[in-house]
Design a protein around this motif. Sequence first.
Motif, PDB file in Angstrom:
ATOM      1  N   ASP A  21       0.668  -1.167   0.067  1.00  0.00           N
ATOM      2  CA  ASP A  21       0.020   0.046   0.126  1.00  0.00           C
ATOM      3  C   ASP A  21       0.910   1.355  -0.179  1.00  0.00           C
ATOM      4  O   ASP A  21       1.679   1.382   1.004  1.00  0.00           O
ATOM      5  CB  ASP A  21      -0.869   0.088   1.146  1.00  0.00           C
ATOM      6  CG  ASP A  21      -1.976  -1.196   1.096  1.00  0.00           C
ATOM      7  OD1 ASP A  21      -2.433  -1.482   0.036  1.00  0.00           O
ATOM      8  OD2 ASP A  21      -2.268  -1.694   2.058  1.00  0.00           O
ATOM      9  N   THR A  58      -3.172   2.660  -2.817  1.00  0.00           N
ATOM     10  CA  THR A  58      -4.254   2.475  -1.933  1.00  0.00           C
ATOM     11  C   THR A  58      -4.477   3.432  -0.545  1.00  0.00           C
ATOM     12  O   THR A  58      -5.249   3.788  -0.119  1.00  0.00           O
ATOM     13  CB  THR A  58      -3.818   1.113  -1.176  1.00  0.00           C
ATOM     14  OG1 THR A  58      -3.376   0.299  -2.051  1.00  0.00           O
ATOM     15  CG2 THR A  58      -5.063   0.576  -0.672  1.00  0.00           C
ATOM     16  N   ILE A 114      -6.856   6.027  -1.096  1.00  0.00           N
ATOM     17  CA  ILE A 114      -8.175   5.665  -1.000  1.00  0.00           C
ATOM     18  C   ILE A 114      -8.528   5.412   0.676  1.00  0.00           C
ATOM     19  O   ILE A 114      -9.849   5.548   1.049  1.00  0.00           O
ATOM     20  CB  ILE A 114      -8.311   4.100  -1.774  1.00  0.00           C
ATOM     21  CG1 ILE A 114      -8.098   4.861  -3.189  1.00  0.00           C
ATOM     22  CG2 ILE A 114      -9.830   3.726  -1.526  1.00  0.00           C
ATOM     23  CD1 ILE A 114      -8.052   3.705  -4.007  1.00  0.00           C
ATOM     24  N   TYR A 115      -7.360   4.858   1.281  1.00  0.00           N
ATOM     25  CA  TYR A 115      -7.847   4.391   2.576  1.00  0.00           C
ATOM     26  C   TYR A 115      -8.174   5.744   3.409  1.00  0.00           C
ATOM     27  O   TYR A 115      -9.134   5.764   4.493  1.00  0.00           O
ATOM     28  CB  TYR A 115      -6.471   3.965   3.271  1.00  0.00           C
ATOM     29  CG  TYR A 115      -6.491   2.563   3.758  1.00  0.00           C
ATOM     30  CD1 TYR A 115      -7.401   1.778   4.388  1.00  0.00           C
ATOM     31  CD2 TYR A 115      -5.400   1.588   3.322  1.00  0.00           C
ATOM     32  CE1 TYR A 115      -7.349   0.485   4.828  1.00  0.00           C
ATOM     33  CE2 TYR A 115      -5.385   0.299   3.456  1.00  0.00           C
ATOM     34  CZ  TYR A 115      -6.250  -0.280   4.316  1.00  0.00           C
ATOM     35  OH  TYR A 115      -6.364  -1.555   4.734  1.00  0.00           O
ATOM     36  N   ILE A 160     -11.684   7.005   2.767  1.00  0.00           N
ATOM     37  CA  ILE A 160     -12.718   6.169   3.126  1.00  0.00           C
ATOM     38  C   ILE A 160     -12.797   6.404   4.872  1.00  0.00           C
ATOM     39  O   ILE A 160     -13.865   6.556   5.420  1.00  0.00           O
ATOM     40  CB  ILE A 160     -12.376   4.572   3.226  1.00  0.00           C
ATOM     41  CG1 ILE A 160     -12.595   4.200   1.717  1.00  0.00           C
ATOM     42  CG2 ILE A 160     -13.273   3.687   3.979  1.00  0.00           C
ATOM     43  CD1 ILE A 160     -12.343   2.837   1.260  1.00  0.00           C
ATOM     44  N   LYS A 181     -15.382  -0.033   7.051  1.00  0.00           N
ATOM     45  CA  LYS A 181     -13.771   0.365   6.101  1.00  0.00           C
ATOM     46  C   LYS A 181     -13.741  -0.833   5.278  1.00  0.00           C
ATOM     47  O   LYS A 181     -13.494  -0.610   4.049  1.00  0.00           O
ATOM     48  CB  LYS A 181     -12.818   0.694   6.958  1.00  0.00           C
ATOM     49  CG  LYS A 181     -11.633   1.327   6.446  1.00  0.00           C
ATOM     50  CD  LYS A 181     -10.617   0.114   5.867  1.00  0.00           C
ATOM     51  CE  LYS A 181     -10.072  -0.512   7.107  1.00  0.00           C
ATOM     52  NZ  LYS A 181      -9.246  -1.636   6.716  1.00  0.00           N
ATOM     53  N   ASP A 182     -13.434  -2.031   5.947  1.00  0.00           N
ATOM     54  CA  ASP A 182     -13.015  -3.294   5.002  1.00  0.00           C
ATOM     55  C   ASP A 182     -14.171  -3.503   3.839  1.00  0.00           C
ATOM     56  O   ASP A 182     -13.625  -3.715   2.898  1.00  0.00           O
ATOM     57  CB  ASP A 182     -13.269  -4.385   6.061  1.00  0.00           C
ATOM     58  CG  ASP A 182     -11.973  -4.056   7.043  1.00  0.00           C
ATOM     59  OD1 ASP A 182     -10.752  -3.825   6.760  1.00  0.00           O
ATOM     60  OD2 ASP A 182     -12.051  -5.140   8.175  1.00  0.00           O
ATOM     61  N   LEU A 225     -13.443  -0.952   1.180  1.00  0.00           N
ATOM     62  CA  LEU A 225     -12.289  -0.831   0.663  1.00  0.00           C
ATOM     63  C   LEU A 225     -12.709  -2.089  -0.658  1.00  0.00           C
ATOM     64  O   LEU A 225     -12.037  -2.104  -1.615  1.00  0.00           O
ATOM     65  CB  LEU A 225     -11.311  -1.146   1.405  1.00  0.00           C
ATOM     66  CG  LEU A 225      -9.809  -1.305   0.935  1.00  0.00           C
ATOM     67  CD1 LEU A 225      -9.332  -0.163   0.207  1.00  0.00           C
ATOM     68  CD2 LEU A 225      -8.855  -1.644   2.168  1.00  0.00           C
ATOM     69  N   VAL A 252      -8.360   0.637  -7.603  1.00  0.00           N
ATOM     70  CA  VAL A 252      -7.041   1.214  -7.004  1.00  0.00           C
ATOM     71  C   VAL A 252      -6.014   0.651  -8.213  1.00  0.00           C
ATOM     72  O   VAL A 252      -5.597  -0.378  -8.439  1.00  0.00           O
ATOM     73  CB  VAL A 252      -6.973   0.024  -5.891  1.00  0.00           C
ATOM     74  CG1 VAL A 252      -5.702   0.228  -5.028  1.00  0.00           C
ATOM     75  CG2 VAL A 252      -8.153   0.113  -4.783  1.00  0.00           C
ATOM     76  N   ARG A 286      -7.395  -9.459   0.954  1.00  0.00           N
ATOM     77  CA  ARG A 286      -7.415  -8.362   0.261  1.00  0.00           C
ATOM     78  C   ARG A 286      -6.005  -8.196  -0.592  1.00  0.00           C
ATOM     79  O   ARG A 286      -5.925  -7.804  -1.631  1.00  0.00           O
ATOM     80  CB  ARG A 286      -7.179  -6.878   0.981  1.00  0.00           C
ATOM     81  CG  ARG A 286      -6.967  -5.788   0.310  1.00  0.00           C
ATOM     82  CD  ARG A 286      -7.428  -4.410   1.111  1.00  0.00           C
ATOM     83  NE  ARG A 286      -6.300  -4.035   2.389  1.00  0.00           N
ATOM     84  CZ  ARG A 286      -5.101  -3.597   1.970  1.00  0.00           C
ATOM     85  NH1 ARG A 286      -4.834  -2.994   0.589  1.00  0.00           N
ATOM     86  NH2 ARG A 286      -4.141  -3.051   3.004  1.00  0.00           N
ATOM     87  N   GLN A 312      -6.033  -7.869  -4.707  1.00  0.00           N
ATOM     88  CA  GLN A 312      -5.447  -6.808  -5.440  1.00  0.00           C
ATOM     89  C   GLN A 312      -4.342  -7.164  -6.299  1.00  0.00           C
ATOM     90  O   GLN A 312      -3.906  -6.782  -7.798  1.00  0.00           O
ATOM     91  CB  GLN A 312      -4.637  -5.713  -4.464  1.00  0.00           C
ATOM     92  CG  GLN A 312      -5.681  -5.062  -3.693  1.00  0.00           C
ATOM     93  CD  GLN A 312      -4.929  -3.771  -2.933  1.00  0.00           C
ATOM     94  OE1 GLN A 312      -5.290  -3.639  -1.651  1.00  0.00           O
ATOM     95  NE2 GLN A 312      -4.150  -2.930  -3.360  1.00  0.00           N
TER      96      GLN A 312
END
Length: 217
Positions: free
Chosen positions: A12, A18, A21-22, A25, A74-75, A78, A87, A117, A121
């Motif tokens: 990340d 990422t 984006i984290y 969020i 969040k999870d 994402l 992403v 995850r 990805q």
Amino acid sequence: MKEIEAVLFDMDGVIFDTERIYLEIWTNIFNKYGYKMTKDVYVTVMGRGRENVIKTFVDIYGDNLPIMKMYDEKDELLLQIIDSGEVPIKPGAIEILKSLKKNGYKVALATSAKRNRLDKQLKIGNIKNIFDAIVCGDDVTKSKPNPEIFLDAAKKLSVSPKKCIVIEDSPAGIRAAYNANMVGLHVEDLKKSDEEIKKYCNRSFGNLFEIKEYLKI
């Protein structure tokens, strides 16, 4: 590079874009529950693993923070974003990975992300097969800045830590590389180079293309 045999990558903020984006969020979720997330707060938890993130947020925002419910949201968000292909791979990531392999170096991925995850990805990015070893958050008991994840990756590659370079974007990751007695190279993402990063890394760069040029590969 004459003494280097392997390069270890965080995921990340290094391979995938990422972290932005984290942050988005988390900011939206914190707003939903009446709290304010800032970039300065978020960068303190980058790469540190779920348990440390939860502890840090509770320490900052108080015991009434509904962090477990927020984390579940969040999870879910994402994974939806990852599944939709939103992403992107960071500029220069494919180029540096291919050049390292072409020149005979081993490459590993060492990320605090959980395996479900991670697998998503890598599958979407179609780059899983390029890594000679992968170590994720499910494989270790201690999070960065503890060096466990990088030492495990080096062990999987059968390479001495002293012959490994680590490419990281987070302060915790740079500290972990230092603690592992590896060569730490910082690449800027959300976190720009500061005195702490300069203290523990060998050098800081603006992007992966600069690192590729520096390594002369």
